[in-house]
Design an enzyme around this catalytic site. Structure first.
Site, PDB file in Angstrom:
ATOM      1  N   GLU A  91      10.617  -8.328  -3.626  1.00  0.00           N
ATOM      2  CA  GLU A  91      11.066  -6.693  -2.970  1.00  0.00           C
ATOM      3  C   GLU A  91      10.946  -6.531  -1.787  1.00  0.00           C
ATOM      4  O   GLU A  91       9.611  -6.784  -1.762  1.00  0.00           O
ATOM      5  CB  GLU A  91      11.151  -5.811  -4.118  1.00  0.00           C
ATOM      6  CG  GLU A  91      11.267  -4.772  -3.840  1.00  0.00           C
ATOM      7  CD  GLU A  91      11.017  -3.486  -2.815  1.00  0.00           C
ATOM      8  OE1 GLU A  91      12.112  -3.049  -2.200  1.00  0.00           O
ATOM      9  OE2 GLU A  91       9.994  -2.836  -3.378  1.00  0.00           O
ATOM     10  N   LEU A  92      11.438  -6.862  -1.041  1.00  0.00           N
ATOM     11  CA  LEU A  92      11.046  -6.635   1.310  1.00  0.00           C
ATOM     12  C   LEU A  92      11.518  -5.277   1.255  1.00  0.00           C
ATOM     13  O   LEU A  92      12.735  -4.479   0.660  1.00  0.00           O
ATOM     14  CB  LEU A  92      11.781  -8.010   1.532  1.00  0.00           C
ATOM     15  CG  LEU A  92      11.150  -9.496   0.038  1.00  0.00           C
ATOM     16  CD1 LEU A  92      11.796 -10.532   1.706  1.00  0.00           C
ATOM     17  CD2 LEU A  92       9.628  -9.523   0.485  1.00  0.00           C
ATOM     18  N   GLY A 123       6.842  -6.160  -0.739  1.00  0.00           N
ATOM     19  CA  GLY A 123       6.456  -6.179   0.788  1.00  0.00           C
ATOM     20  C   GLY A 123       7.639  -6.138   1.544  1.00  0.00           C
ATOM     21  O   GLY A 123       8.591  -6.240   1.638  1.00  0.00           O
ATOM     22  N   SER A 124       6.276  -6.661   3.013  1.00  0.00           N
ATOM     23  CA  SER A 124       7.498  -6.480   4.039  1.00  0.00           C
ATOM     24  C   SER A 124       8.225  -8.153   4.228  1.00  0.00           C
ATOM     25  O   SER A 124       8.391  -9.329   3.364  1.00  0.00           O
ATOM     26  CB  SER A 124       6.270  -7.369   5.611  1.00  0.00           C
ATOM     27  OG  SER A 124       5.368  -8.322   5.347  1.00  0.00           O
ATOM     28  N   TRP A 169       1.103  -1.257   0.110  1.00  0.00           N
ATOM     29  CA  TRP A 169      -0.156  -0.030  -0.298  1.00  0.00           C
ATOM     30  C   TRP A 169       0.823   1.126   0.461  1.00  0.00           C
ATOM     31  O   TRP A 169       0.104   2.507  -0.273  1.00  0.00           O
ATOM     32  CB  TRP A 169      -1.291   0.086   1.609  1.00  0.00           C
ATOM     33  CG  TRP A 169      -0.214  -0.326   2.337  1.00  0.00           C
ATOM     34  CD1 TRP A 169       0.262  -1.570   3.152  1.00  0.00           C
ATOM     35  CD2 TRP A 169       0.600   0.357   3.463  1.00  0.00           C
ATOM     36  NE1 TRP A 169       0.714  -1.671   4.114  1.00  0.00           N
ATOM     37  CE2 TRP A 169       0.945  -0.372   4.282  1.00  0.00           C
ATOM     38  CE3 TRP A 169       1.354   1.649   3.306  1.00  0.00           C
ATOM     39  CZ2 TRP A 169       2.066  -0.334   5.810  1.00  0.00           C
ATOM     40  CZ3 TRP A 169       1.753   2.060   4.099  1.00  0.00           C
ATOM     41  CH2 TRP A 169       2.277   1.162   5.616  1.00  0.00           C
ATOM     42  N   ASN A 170       1.931   0.858   0.056  1.00  0.00           N
ATOM     43  CA  ASN A 170       2.576   2.365   0.376  1.00  0.00           C
ATOM     44  C   ASN A 170       2.766   2.880  -0.813  1.00  0.00           C
ATOM     45  O   ASN A 170       3.314   4.237  -0.618  1.00  0.00           O
ATOM     46  CB  ASN A 170       4.279   2.097   1.061  1.00  0.00           C
ATOM     47  CG  ASN A 170       4.799   1.447   0.296  1.00  0.00           C
ATOM     48  OD1 ASN A 170       4.416   0.537  -0.025  1.00  0.00           O
ATOM     49  ND2 ASN A 170       6.175   0.558   0.554  1.00  0.00           N
ATOM     50  N   CYS A 224      10.393   0.638   1.507  1.00  0.00           N
ATOM     51  CA  CYS A 224      11.461  -0.297   2.608  1.00  0.00           C
ATOM     52  C   CYS A 224      13.045   0.590   1.787  1.00  0.00           C
ATOM     53  O   CYS A 224      13.532  -0.062   2.457  1.00  0.00           O
ATOM     54  CB  CYS A 224      11.467  -1.276   1.750  1.00  0.00           C
ATOM     55  SG  CYS A 224      10.577  -0.931  -0.334  1.00  0.00           S
ATOM     56  N   LYS A 260      -3.210  -8.452  -7.348  1.00  0.00           N
ATOM     57  CA  LYS A 260      -3.737  -8.422  -6.393  1.00  0.00           C
ATOM     58  C   LYS A 260      -3.313  -7.648  -5.508  1.00  0.00           C
ATOM     59  O   LYS A 260      -1.493  -7.322  -4.495  1.00  0.00           O
ATOM     60  CB  LYS A 260      -3.566  -9.976  -5.510  1.00  0.00           C
ATOM     61  CG  LYS A 260      -4.383  -9.400  -3.993  1.00  0.00           C
ATOM     62  CD  LYS A 260      -4.365 -10.499  -2.498  1.00  0.00           C
ATOM     63  CE  LYS A 260      -3.256  -9.736  -2.623  1.00  0.00           C
ATOM     64  NZ  LYS A 260      -3.505  -8.509  -1.428  1.00  0.00           N
ATOM     65  N   PRO A 261      -3.516  -5.913  -5.397  1.00  0.00           N
ATOM     66  CA  PRO A 261      -3.305  -5.101  -4.892  1.00  0.00           C
ATOM     67  C   PRO A 261      -2.994  -5.359  -3.259  1.00  0.00           C
ATOM     68  O   PRO A 261      -4.069  -6.232  -3.010  1.00  0.00           O
ATOM     69  CB  PRO A 261      -4.240  -4.126  -4.950  1.00  0.00           C
ATOM     70  CG  PRO A 261      -4.964  -4.372  -5.287  1.00  0.00           C
ATOM     71  CD  PRO A 261      -5.310  -5.571  -5.374  1.00  0.00           C
ATOM     72  N   GLU A 267      13.317  -5.410 -10.069  1.00  0.00           N
ATOM     73  CA  GLU A 267      13.005  -4.611 -10.579  1.00  0.00           C
ATOM     74  C   GLU A 267      13.559  -3.699 -11.453  1.00  0.00           C
ATOM     75  O   GLU A 267      14.643  -3.355 -11.756  1.00  0.00           O
ATOM     76  CB  GLU A 267      11.756  -4.133  -9.918  1.00  0.00           C
ATOM     77  CG  GLU A 267      10.794  -5.558  -9.887  1.00  0.00           C
ATOM     78  CD  GLU A 267       9.684  -5.335  -8.823  1.00  0.00           C
ATOM     79  OE1 GLU A 267       9.661  -4.854  -7.747  1.00  0.00           O
ATOM     80  OE2 GLU A 267       8.408  -5.431  -9.821  1.00  0.00           O
ATOM     81  N   GLU A 281      13.344  -2.748  10.784  1.00  0.00           N
ATOM     82  CA  GLU A 281      12.958  -1.382   9.830  1.00  0.00           C
ATOM     83  C   GLU A 281      11.512  -1.182  10.387  1.00  0.00           C
ATOM     84  O   GLU A 281      11.017  -2.274  11.254  1.00  0.00           O
ATOM     85  CB  GLU A 281      12.588  -2.383   8.778  1.00  0.00           C
ATOM     86  CG  GLU A 281      11.324  -1.463   7.536  1.00  0.00           C
ATOM     87  CD  GLU A 281      10.974  -2.328   5.854  1.00  0.00           C
ATOM     88  OE1 GLU A 281      11.410  -2.957   5.914  1.00  0.00           O
ATOM     89  OE2 GLU A 281      11.490  -1.080   5.638  1.00  0.00           O
TER      90      GLU A 281
END
Ligand code: ADP
Length: 482
Positions: free
Chosen positions: A249-250, A228-229, A152-153, A283, A176-177, A459, A382
């Protein structure tokens, strides 16, 4: 934004609703008002979306890459025409100030144009053979159906990276958002709906982790692209159940080093920008800062002044604010826990550490903590919020070694003007991205990815496209001797 009936899911080129008994209730984090409520995807909805994407793959992967590039340009134009609508949906559900949301959508547009260009540069290779009479050629082929699971960020940009690369490669997609940012995705899909893409090339399902998990385990998903996390990334890695391509991508706990030769004004501006922008919910935000002892007191003084100038507010009503609310209550609770932990363990409060007076919503003042030590959560976990932990160092090589001794390796930043310090930092920091004298290390045509527990795959750039492509070696015996 009102949600039209039957318009939360997009499957096989048509709008529909979700059929789960679970409802998604969405709240504006600046006001606490409920802004949407709808049914999320059932297993059947997920399956339908994946089947649509699989059926569309044959058509889309066979389309001339020049045509795919044209469609991507059309999509970029359609999104560009809707920037303000997409941005206001984003601000309402995510909280970032409206101009920042608009800027994010503009970056999505840029990403699609970049990948339109890359679509026609997917070239193979001819490999020399040891034996005469053979030719080896290496071709690229699209992987198949990709699942884009996004947070969501940065709810537009992080869809865009996956969307652009997947479509350029010839893959089809199920998005899937995040359950905290479904409206931004719906608005993006409205633009997609205006473009002449074969039905099923891009599909949208909705819901939280259970829906993401269904996608991950679906046998017809060939590639998972997740942002995401770390905890969720690890769950995905473990839950795939079969061999698939994956990019994760964490998070990270990103460091900033202010070396003895740093330009202090630039370092302060960078620290404030990259710690607090989007309320630190990024992140690649700076979590922990290491300042050479000779600059330590002055750095803290100037960072405090610059931080206290930041204006906080509802970025939908007042577009001049710098910071909005946190996006969700769990994020705010984590911030409070990290701040408390640091203060209980002896950190010195420079500014912040409380909600602004009489604002309601999920607001929190940007916080600077000095004299932090490595055991404090803010220095090794984090925070994902507007908190900057700071400590002093004496020896550059020792601090680089200490910084690298972390399970995370996403991005690191450093300010230095001495050539040798610059070199020691850029060579020494073991992170996927390193910003020297800048805190905007991500550019669309350079690879972006994490090391160690911060992820796998890339990415952005050509590397981002390669993540949606398979190599095929074709060895032909033609019998002609040279
Ligand atoms: P963040 O809080 O940064 O959004 P999460 O990792 O919780 O981080 O969520 C990122 C995305 O992953 C969201 O779309 C979320 O719904 C989804 N998600 C959460 N849990 C799972 C899971 N077990 N499998 C697949 N997707 C998941």
């Amino acid at each position: 934004m009102s949600i039209r009936e039957n318009s939360t899911h997009y499957i096989g080129g048509a709008w529909c609703e979700g059929h789960s008994e679970h409802q998604l209730n969405l709240f504006n984090p600046a006001t606490g008002d409920r802004i949407a409520s709808f049914s999320v995807s059932s297993s059947v909805d997920v399956d339908n979306a994946v089947r649509s994407a699989s059926a569309a793959f044959k058509t889309w992967s066979g389309i001339n890459p020049h045509k795919r590039a044209e469609r991507l340009c059309e999509l970029a134009d359609a999104i560009e025409a809707r920037i303000s609508t997409i941005a206001s949906a984003m601000t309402r559900e995510q909280g970032k100030p409206l101009p920042e949301a608009g800027g994010e959508v503009a970056k999505l547009v840029k990403t699609l144009r970049y990948y339109a260009g890359e679509a026609v540069r997917i070239c193979g290779q001819i490999i020399p053979n040891e034996d005469d009479g053979f030719q080896s050629q290496v071709e690229y082929e699209p992987i198949g159906v990709a699942a884009a699971i996004t947070p969501w960020n940065y709810p537009a940009e992080l869809i865009g990276w996956k969307l652009g690369a997947a479509l350029a490669a010839g893959c089809t997609l199920v998005i899937k958002p995040s359950e905290y940012a479904p409206l931004t995705a719906i608005e993006i899909l409205r633009a997609i709906d205006q473009v002449d893409l074969p039905k099923g090339v891009v599909n949208l399902v909705q819901g939280a982790g259970e829906v993401g998990s269904e996608l991950v385990r679906h046998p017809a998903i060939d590639k998972i692209a997740f942002t995401g996390s770390h905890a969720t990334g690890l769950q995905i890695y473990e839950a795939m159940g079969r061999i698939k391509s994956v990019s994760l991508e964490l998070g990270g706990t990103c460091p900033l080093v202010v070396a003895a030769s740093a330009d202090l004004d630039a370092a302060v501006a960078g620290a404030v920008r990259r710690s607090f922008r989007n309320m630190g919910q990024i992140c690649i935000a700076i979590n922990r800062t290491y300042v050479h002892r000779s600059l330590y007191d002055e750095f803290l003084e100037r960072v405090a002044a610059a931080t206290q100038e930041l204006r906080i507010g509802n970025g939908l009503m007042d577009t001049s604010v710098d910071l909005g609310p946190m996006t969700n209550a769990d994020g705010l609770a984590k911030v409070e826990a990290h701040v408390k932990d640091a203060l209980d363990s002896g950190a010195r409060l420079i500014c912040g550490a409380k909600a602004p007076d009489s604002m309601g919503g999920l607001f929190y003042e940007p916080t600077v903590l000095a004299d932090c030590n490595p055991d404090m959560l803010v220095m090794h976990e984090e925070t994902f919020g507007p908190v900057l932990g700071v400590c002093a160092f004496d020896d550059l090589d020792a601090v680089i070694e200490h910084i690298n001794d972390s399970p995370y390796g996403l991005a690191a930043y450093a300010y230095a003007n001495d050539l040798q310090e610059v070199y020691r930092l850029s060579r020494g920091l073991s992170f996927g991205s390193v910003g020297i004298n800048c805190v905007d290390a991500g550019i669309i045509n350079a690879p972006y990815g994490g090391r160690r527990q911060s992820g796998v795959g890339y990415e952005h750039g050509r590397a981002g496209l390669d993540g949606y492509l398979l190599l095929k070696h074709v060895r032909v015996k033609h019998g002609i001797r040279c």
